[in-house]
Design a protein around this motif. Structure first.
Motif, PDB file in Angstrom:
ATOM      1  N   ILE A   1       4.845 -12.915 -10.791  1.00 34.90           N
ATOM      2  CA  ILE A   1       6.015 -13.606 -10.237  1.00 34.90           C
ATOM      3  C   ILE A   1       7.015 -13.891 -11.356  1.00 34.90           C
ATOM      4  O   ILE A   1       7.515 -15.004 -11.527  1.00 34.90           O
ATOM      5  N   ASP A   2       7.295 -12.843 -12.124  1.00 36.05           N
ATOM      6  CA  ASP A   2       8.153 -13.006 -13.293  1.00 36.05           C
ATOM      7  C   ASP A   2       9.493 -12.290 -13.179  1.00 36.05           C
ATOM      8  O   ASP A   2      10.234 -12.177 -14.154  1.00 36.05           O
ATOM      9  N   GLY A   3       9.806 -11.813 -11.978  1.00 30.80           N
ATOM     10  CA  GLY A   3      11.092 -11.134 -11.808  1.00 30.80           C
ATOM     11  C   GLY A   3      11.019  -9.637 -11.970  1.00 30.80           C
ATOM     12  O   GLY A   3      11.969  -8.934 -11.632  1.00 30.80           O
ATOM     13  N   SER A   4       9.909  -9.119 -12.498  1.00 33.40           N
ATOM     14  CA  SER A   4       9.808  -7.676 -12.713  1.00 33.40           C
ATOM     15  C   SER A   4       8.634  -7.035 -11.994  1.00 33.40           C
ATOM     16  O   SER A   4       8.688  -5.861 -11.631  1.00 33.40           O
ATOM     17  N   CYS A   5       7.558  -7.798 -11.753  1.00 31.91           N
ATOM     18  CA  CYS A   5       6.341  -7.179 -11.215  1.00 31.91           C
ATOM     19  C   CYS A   5       6.561  -6.596  -9.826  1.00 31.91           C
ATOM     20  O   CYS A   5       5.980  -5.568  -9.473  1.00 31.91           O
ATOM     21  N   CYS A   6       7.414  -7.234  -9.019  1.00 28.94           N
ATOM     22  CA  CYS A   6       7.638  -6.733  -7.659  1.00 28.94           C
ATOM     23  C   CYS A   6       8.388  -5.411  -7.643  1.00 28.94           C
ATOM     24  O   CYS A   6       8.332  -4.674  -6.657  1.00 28.94           O
ATOM     25  N   ALA A   7       9.089  -5.103  -8.734  1.00 33.11           N
ATOM     26  CA  ALA A   7       9.836  -3.852  -8.827  1.00 33.11           C
ATOM     27  C   ALA A   7       9.050  -2.771  -9.557  1.00 33.11           C
ATOM     28  O   ALA A   7       9.507  -1.632  -9.671  1.00 33.11           O
ATOM     29  N   THR A   8       7.878  -3.122 -10.063  1.00 39.92           N
ATOM     30  CA  THR A   8       7.035  -2.178 -10.789  1.00 39.92           C
ATOM     31  C   THR A   8       5.946  -1.656  -9.863  1.00 39.92           C
ATOM     32  O   THR A   8       5.173  -2.447  -9.318  1.00 39.92           O
ATOM     33  N   PRO A   9       5.878  -0.344  -9.626  1.00 42.23           N
ATOM     34  CA  PRO A   9       4.898   0.206  -8.693  1.00 42.23           C
ATOM     35  C   PRO A   9       3.476  -0.260  -9.003  1.00 42.23           C
ATOM     36  O   PRO A   9       3.057  -0.299 -10.166  1.00 42.23           O
ATOM     37  N   SER A  10       2.744  -0.633  -7.948  1.00 41.48           N
ATOM     38  CA  SER A  10       1.376  -1.110  -8.114  1.00 41.48           C
ATOM     39  C   SER A  10       0.650  -1.096  -6.780  1.00 41.48           C
ATOM     40  O   SER A  10       1.259  -1.278  -5.725  1.00 41.48           O
ATOM     41  N   LYS A  11      -0.668  -0.906  -6.821  1.00 38.98           N
ATOM     42  CA  LYS A  11      -1.492  -1.027  -5.617  1.00 38.98           C
ATOM     43  C   LYS A  11      -1.415  -2.437  -5.040  1.00 38.98           C
ATOM     44  O   LYS A  11      -1.666  -2.649  -3.856  1.00 38.98           O
ATOM     45  N   ALA A  12      -1.069  -3.405  -5.892  1.00 40.57           N
ATOM     46  CA  ALA A  12      -0.984  -4.801  -5.451  1.00 40.57           C
ATOM     47  C   ALA A  12       0.054  -4.997  -4.364  1.00 40.57           C
ATOM     48  O   ALA A  12      -0.026  -5.938  -3.569  1.00 40.57           O
ATOM     49  N   HIS A  13       1.042  -4.125  -4.308  1.00 38.20           N
ATOM     50  CA  HIS A  13       2.136  -4.285  -3.356  1.00 38.20           C
ATOM     51  C   HIS A  13       1.681  -4.166  -1.901  1.00 38.20           C
ATOM     52  O   HIS A  13       2.361  -4.646  -0.998  1.00 38.20           O
ATOM     53  N   GLU A  14       0.532  -3.539  -1.678  1.00 37.69           N
ATOM     54  CA  GLU A  14       0.030  -3.391  -0.310  1.00 37.69           C
ATOM     55  C   GLU A  14      -0.232  -4.753   0.329  1.00 37.69           C
ATOM     56  O   GLU A  14      -0.145  -4.903   1.543  1.00 37.69           O
ATOM     57  N   PHE A  15      -0.534  -5.755  -0.500  1.00 38.94           N
ATOM     58  CA  PHE A  15      -0.832  -7.083   0.017  1.00 38.94           C
ATOM     59  C   PHE A  15       0.030  -8.168  -0.637  1.00 38.94           C
ATOM     60  O   PHE A  15      -0.315  -9.338  -0.581  1.00 38.94           O
ATOM     61  N   CYS A  16       1.134  -7.762  -1.249  1.00 36.90           N
ATOM     62  CA  CYS A  16       1.999  -8.728  -1.930  1.00 36.90           C
ATOM     63  C   CYS A  16       3.164  -9.134  -1.032  1.00 36.90           C
ATOM     64  O   CYS A  16       4.097  -8.358  -0.816  1.00 36.90           O
ATOM     65  N   TYR A  17       3.104 -10.344  -0.515  1.00 32.52           N
ATOM     66  CA  TYR A  17       4.140 -10.838   0.386  1.00 32.52           C
ATOM     67  C   TYR A  17       5.510 -10.861  -0.290  1.00 32.52           C
ATOM     68  O   TYR A  17       6.514 -10.453   0.313  1.00 32.52           O
ATOM     69  N   ARG A  18       5.555 -11.314  -1.521  1.00 32.57           N
ATOM     70  CA  ARG A  18       6.839 -11.411  -2.223  1.00 32.57           C
ATOM     71  C   ARG A  18       7.477 -10.031  -2.383  1.00 32.57           C
ATOM     72  O   ARG A  18       8.667  -9.846  -2.093  1.00 32.57           O
ATOM     73  N   HIS A  19       6.706  -9.065  -2.838  1.00 29.08           N
ATOM     74  CA  HIS A  19       7.234  -7.705  -2.972  1.00 29.08           C
ATOM     75  C   HIS A  19       7.748  -7.185  -1.642  1.00 29.08           C
ATOM     76  O   HIS A  19       8.831  -6.598  -1.569  1.00 29.08           O
ATOM     77  N   GLN A  20       6.982  -7.406  -0.581  1.00 28.72           N
ATOM     78  CA  GLN A  20       7.349  -6.858   0.719  1.00 28.72           C
ATOM     79  C   GLN A  20       8.624  -7.497   1.261  1.00 28.72           C
ATOM     80  O   GLN A  20       9.435  -6.829   1.898  1.00 28.72           O
ATOM     81  N   CYS A  21       8.815  -8.794   0.997  1.00 24.91           N
ATOM     82  CA  CYS A  21      10.062  -9.446   1.408  1.00 24.91           C
ATOM     83  C   CYS A  21      11.249  -8.870   0.643  1.00 24.91           C
ATOM     84  O   CYS A  21      12.290  -8.533   1.224  1.00 24.91           O
ATOM     85  N   LEU A  22      11.096  -8.766  -0.674  1.00 28.27           N
ATOM     86  CA  LEU A  22      12.187  -8.233  -1.496  1.00 28.27           C
ATOM     87  C   LEU A  22      12.507  -6.789  -1.127  1.00 28.27           C
ATOM     88  O   LEU A  22      13.670  -6.364  -1.168  1.00 28.27           O
ATOM     89  N   GLU A  23      11.471  -6.051  -0.732  1.00 30.96           N
ATOM     90  CA  GLU A  23      11.677  -4.657  -0.349  1.00 30.96           C
ATOM     91  C   GLU A  23      12.446  -4.557   0.972  1.00 30.96           C
ATOM     92  O   GLU A  23      13.305  -3.676   1.129  1.00 30.96           O
ATOM     93  N   VAL A  24      12.170  -5.437   1.916  1.00 32.49           N
ATOM     94  CA  VAL A  24      12.943  -5.446   3.163  1.00 32.49           C
ATOM     95  C   VAL A  24      14.414  -5.699   2.852  1.00 32.49           C
ATOM     96  O   VAL A  24      15.301  -5.002   3.370  1.00 32.49           O
ATOM     97  N   THR A  25      14.680  -6.698   2.014  1.00 36.19           N
ATOM     98  CA  THR A  25      16.062  -6.982   1.633  1.00 36.19           C
ATOM     99  C   THR A  25      16.712  -5.756   1.015  1.00 36.19           C
ATOM    100  O   THR A  25      17.826  -5.374   1.383  1.00 36.19           O
ATOM    101  N   ARG A  26      16.019  -5.123   0.073  1.00 36.90           N
ATOM    102  CA  ARG A  26      16.586  -3.957  -0.623  1.00 36.90           C
ATOM    103  C   ARG A  26      16.871  -2.811   0.339  1.00 36.90           C
ATOM    104  O   ARG A  26      17.965  -2.217   0.312  1.00 36.90           O
ATOM    105  N   LEU A  27      15.919  -2.515   1.203  1.00 39.70           N
ATOM    106  CA  LEU A  27      16.070  -1.383   2.116  1.00 39.70           C
ATOM    107  C   LEU A  27      17.167  -1.629   3.153  1.00 39.70           C
ATOM    108  O   LEU A  27      17.946  -0.722   3.484  1.00 39.70           O
ATOM    109  N   VAL A  28      17.241  -2.847   3.686  1.00 40.04           N
ATOM    110  CA  VAL A  28      18.276  -3.160   4.672  1.00 40.04           C
ATOM    111  C   VAL A  28      19.656  -3.171   4.010  1.00 40.04           C
ATOM    112  O   VAL A  28      20.628  -2.650   4.574  1.00 40.04           O
TER     113      VAL A  28
END
Length: 339
Positions: A208-235
């Motif tokens: 949760i340091d501002g960069s991990c959600c933008a760095t590809p990882s298997k963790a993203h499959e269950f990372c709520y924060r990444h998934q929220c930020l990704e919805v914002t980015r894609l929309v």
């Protein structure tokens, strides 16, 4: 095998009266995946403190948004279920994780219709411990206890599905036609930061340091924060929004532990103080309008915005029983039972 579908949403009190709200909050907040502290401490917090003060205030909030037909979330979910049922050839039942419309009743309804293979469909675009995971765990426990011959398959988080993003983006665009806005805020339900770390299957990626959600990882499959930020980015990409015209925030925090930031109420206040006069807000963690969208955002959020000098505050409805959303879910369900 005969197939069937169980749609599952969050739930609602049976009425906006304090006694029903207290019962509902008690079940909700005692869930170990909502307040994830040891049972004794959780019981002391919930039953000894929260349930002695919060039900009355929450009941007053529910009364502001309650419809003649009942709880908005329940009514909307039932409309969604009915519309989907008309488009698919398998039984579709509806249940809530909390409240009187239990998952057990939903599974029993399907079993009574001869169903022995269920598609469990949590109505959440993003995965979170306190939403998707608690539904899956509850359903599995009920299956083991009451329905040992029932096969259950679940729908994974669909936050980044191209067709979902298109439906969401089109809904936002349609609601903003002829409505001037300078900033679009994507507000997601908040969770404690520790939930993000607990859901990290790599046990090392989520910082949760501002960069991990933008760095590809298997963790993203269950990372709520990444998934929220990704919805914002894609929309934002789909709507061709320029940098500075949109941002992401998190609402509905509870207690004193760190929750995901920035907070929605403070973001609305900051935008108003910065001179934004016309803003719009969308809540993509919810598919159905509920207390958090109709009262916390559409009422409290607008009040905050006007207090700091804002002018037009446009609240974009959830997808609810939007025909395009109904068609999308029906398509996914049809693809499942035909395979």
């Amino acid at each position: 095998m005969k197939k069937g579908v169980l749609l599952v949403n969050l739930g609602s009190p049976d009425s906006p009266e304090p006694k029903d709200v207290k019962k509902y909050l008690g079940e909700f907040l005692m869930d170990e995946r909502v307040i994830d502290i040891p049972y004794v401490a959780r019981a002391l917090l919930v039953r000894g403190i929260i349930l002695k003060t919060r039900p009355k205030a929450s009941a007053a909030a529910y009364k502001k948004i309650w419809w003649d037909e009942g709880s908005p979330l329940i009514v909307i979910s039932e409309r969604l279920q009915n519309k989907i049922q008309k488009q698919v050839d398998v039984p579709v039942a509806l249940a809530m994780r909390y409240g009187s419309m239990t998952i057990e009743k939903g599974l029993q309804e399907l079993v009574d219709k001869g169903v022995d293979e269920v598609l469990l469909f949590p109505l959440y675009p993003q995965f979170a411990m306190a939403t998707t995971e608690t539904i899956l765990v509850k359903a599995e426990a009920l299956r083991d206890m009451h329905f040992p011959n029932l096969k259950i398959e679940s729908v994974p988080a669909f936050y980044n599905k191209t067709d979902y993003i298109e439906v969401l983006a089109n809904s936002i665009s349609n609601h903003l036609k002829n409505k001037p806005y300078e900033h679009l805020l994507f507000s997601y339900h908040g969770v404690p930061e520790r939930h993000i770390r607990k859901s990290d299957i790599t046990k090392s990626h989520c910082k949760i340091d501002g960069s991990c959600c933008a760095t590809p990882s298997k963790a993203h499959e269950f990372c709520y924060r990444h998934q929220c930020l990704e919805v914002t980015r894609l929309v934002a990409e789909k709507l061709q929004l320029k940098n500075g015209m949109y941002s992401t925030s998190f609402q509905s925090r509870l207690g004193f532990d760190p929750w995901l930031q920035p907070y929605t109420d403070r973001t609305i206040e900051r935008l108003g103080k910065q001179g934004i006069k016309n803003m719009a807000i969308v809540t993509p963690a919810f598919v159905s309008d509920c207390l958090e969208t109709l009262e916390e955002i559409a009422m409290e959020g607008e009040e905050i915005f006007h207090e700091v000098g804002g002018n037009q505050f446009t609240t974009i409805p959830c997808l609810n029983d939007n025909d395009a959303f109904v068609n999308l879910l029906s398509k996914w369900i049809t693809n499942w039972y035909k395979n």
